[in-house]
Structures are given as C-alpha cells and as structure tokens.
Design an enzyme around this catalytic site. Structure first.
Site, PDB file in Angstrom:
ATOM      1  N   ARG A   1       0.863  -1.198   0.000  1.00 43.63           N
ATOM      2  CA  ARG A   1       0.000   0.000   0.000  1.00 43.63           C
ATOM      3  C   ARG A   1       0.884   1.228   0.000  1.00 43.63           C
ATOM      4  NH1 ARG A   1      -2.560   4.140  -0.013  1.00 43.63           N
ATOM      5  NH2 ARG A   1      -4.736   4.430   0.612  1.00 43.63           N
TER       6      ARG A   1
ATOM      7  N   ARG B   1      -0.573  -5.351   5.119  1.00 42.75           N
ATOM      8  CA  ARG B   1       0.027  -4.836   3.891  1.00 42.75           C
ATOM      9  C   ARG B   1       1.309  -4.072   4.208  1.00 42.75           C
ATOM     10  NH1 ARG B   1      -5.047  -1.617   1.364  1.00 42.75           N
ATOM     11  NH2 ARG B   1      -4.855  -0.666   3.429  1.00 42.75           N
TER      12      ARG B   1
END
Length: 303
Positions: free
Chosen positions: A100, A150
């Site tokens: 991300r 993430r």
C-alpha cells in the site's frame, strides 16, 4: 671659521631631511598597518558571506547524505499485479507482498462496499501502465505494515518516487497516517499545485475531503462516462501483453465484486456475490472475473 659654519649648516640640513623622511615612512607604515587591521577587523566582524556559503555547502552535504541513506535502505522488488491506483502486489525478497502506497489515496475502483469513484479508473489505469511487471524499489515506512498486513511503502520506478507522481497529476489526495509522514511537506506542496491547476480529482468542486471522496457531488455526469473508461481500460489491458498476462475474462460481474480471501491455512478462496459466506468474508483482494481470480491462484468457494 666660515668653513666650520657651512659644515654645521650642511650637517643640520642633512639631519632635518633624515628626520623628516623617517617620520613620513613611520606614518605610512602606521597607516598601512591601521588599514590592514581595519580590513581584518571588518572581515572578522562581518562573516555573513563566508558563513552563508558554508551553510549552503553544509545543507547540500546533508541533503546528499539523506538521499544516499534513503537509496541504500530501499528494497528491490518486482510488481506482479496492480490492484488499483494505490495498491499493488510485488515479489519482495522472494515472497509476494501486498503493498500500500504511503501518503496517497486514490479514488476507489475495487472496494467491496463502495461504487467506482470518479477518477478512480484513470488512477488505476495510470498505475497499471507505469508499474505492471516493472522492477521497482521499495522504501518502507516507519510503520512498516497496516492492520491488514500490507507493506506500507514509498515506491520508486526509474529513480522517481511514484507516490509523488500520483499527487502531481491530480490522481490522488494526500492521506496522512502517522508516523509515516517523512515527505509530508513535499507532498502537500505538490497537492496545492495540482489543486490550483484543477487536475484530475481537483476538477470537481468539493469532491475531495479530509476523509476521502464525496462522489455524490459529482452527479451522474461522471458515472455515464466512467463505464466506458473502465471498458477501455479492460480492452487495453487485454490487448497489451506487457501489462496484463491474463486471458479474456470468462465470467464477469457488473463490477469488481468477487472477494478473494486467504484462509488461516493459507488457501486462496474467492467468493461470488450471493454465496453463503460472501457477506461475512473480509476481502483481501477484489476481482472483476472468475478467471482473474483463478489466474491469481484462487479457487471458488464450495458454497
């Protein structure tokens, strides 16, 4: 007698001339010394020019040192799939990671509970074009992972930070989540320029908010045009081998609503809308077709 008198006069004149010359030399030397002293004193009391140059040199050295440190801390990776404008999958140290991007938020295109938002398809398409199958460098944030596991990072492609490019082109807003705020001032400055130029997300008044995007203010104008944008994007990705390796989707849904979930045992399962576990499943990835899910290693839920 006269000779003695003349001799005395000559001696006195010679002595006078000698004394006068000595005094002048002394004054000249004194003046020179005084001038030199004054110049030295002025230089000492007014060091602004040399000090300013030293400070500029020191700042350049510090910036170079920081850039060098940042570059040395980057991790080499290869993008395997772009999920949307600000999320991707990449092979990092031999393991596939979901990444991300830090400090950016692009409009949604694959959110399980939100519609496709204005400029979302453009942002997603741009990220796919720039990053699909590319060798990249990853600079992890101070906080390396979010609650979904993430990897949080700044992404570099061809030596340029991709996070910044999204902001510059008006394809994303600045989203702040401390402690990952290292480049916040630079990002804010770029955002202001994009806003002033009304690029991308900034072309719609009141569309961008502190918490995300208010797509209700855009109306149906964009909705009618974004479907063709999505269609164009799919056609483009299906006809360009370098950016998309999956075949033509076998079964498509009206939007990307197929939920991909990885079980506690590591098994990848996708859930179709209307399935027994669909509503309770937390999506780790969203897919637009069953073939897309299967090409990423997912199997269909048995219920």
């Amino acid at each position: 007698m006269k000779k003695n008198y003349l001799l005395c006069v000559v001696l006195m004149l010679s002595l006078f001339v000698a004394l006068t010359g000595c005094g002048t030399s002394s004054d000249s030397t004194s003046t020179s010394t005084s001038t030199s002293s004054t110049t030295t004193e002025e230089s000492s009391s007014n060091p602004s020019s040399s000090s300013g140059a030293d400070k500029n040199t020191e700042k350049k050295d510090e910036d170079t040192e920081k850039e060098s440190e940042t570059a040395s801390s980057r991790i080499q990776a290869t993008v395997t799939r772009v999920v949307d404008g600000d999320t991707l999958r990449a092979t990092v140290n031999g393991k596939e990671e979901k990444v991300r991007l830090i400090l950016v938020d692009t409009p949604e295109t694959v959110h399980p509970s939100k519609p496709v938002q204005p400029v979302g398809p453009e942002a997603s398409s741009f990220t796919k074009k720039m990053l699909s199958n590319k060798k990249i460098e990853i600079e992890p944030g101070v906080q390396e992972r979010d609650r979904y596991g993430r990897l949080l990072a700044y992404i570099y492609v061809d030596g340029k930070m991709f996070n910044k490019i999204l902001i510059e082109k008006g394809l994303a807003r600045v989203a702040v989540f401390p402690p990952n705020t290292r480049y916040l001032d630079e990002f804010k400055a770029l955002e202001q320029k994009a806003k002033a130029a009304k690029l991308g997300i900034w072309q719609y008044e009141n569309y961008v908010t502190d918490k995300g995007y208010n797509d209700t203010v855009v109306g149906s104008t964009y909705s009618s045009g974004q479907s063709s944008s999505q269609s164009s994007e799919k056609t483009s990705t299906n006809t360009t081998p370098s950016t998309q390796n999956t075949p033509e989707p076998v079964k498509e849904t009206s939007s990307c609503t197929i939920k991909g979930n990885i079980s506690s045992s590591g098994e990848k399962i996708y859930h179709m809308p209307g399935g027994a576990y669909y509503d309770r499943t937390i999506a780790e990835e969203m897919f637009c077709s069953t073939s897309e899910a299967e090409n990423h290693g997912y199997r269909a839920s048995q219920r």
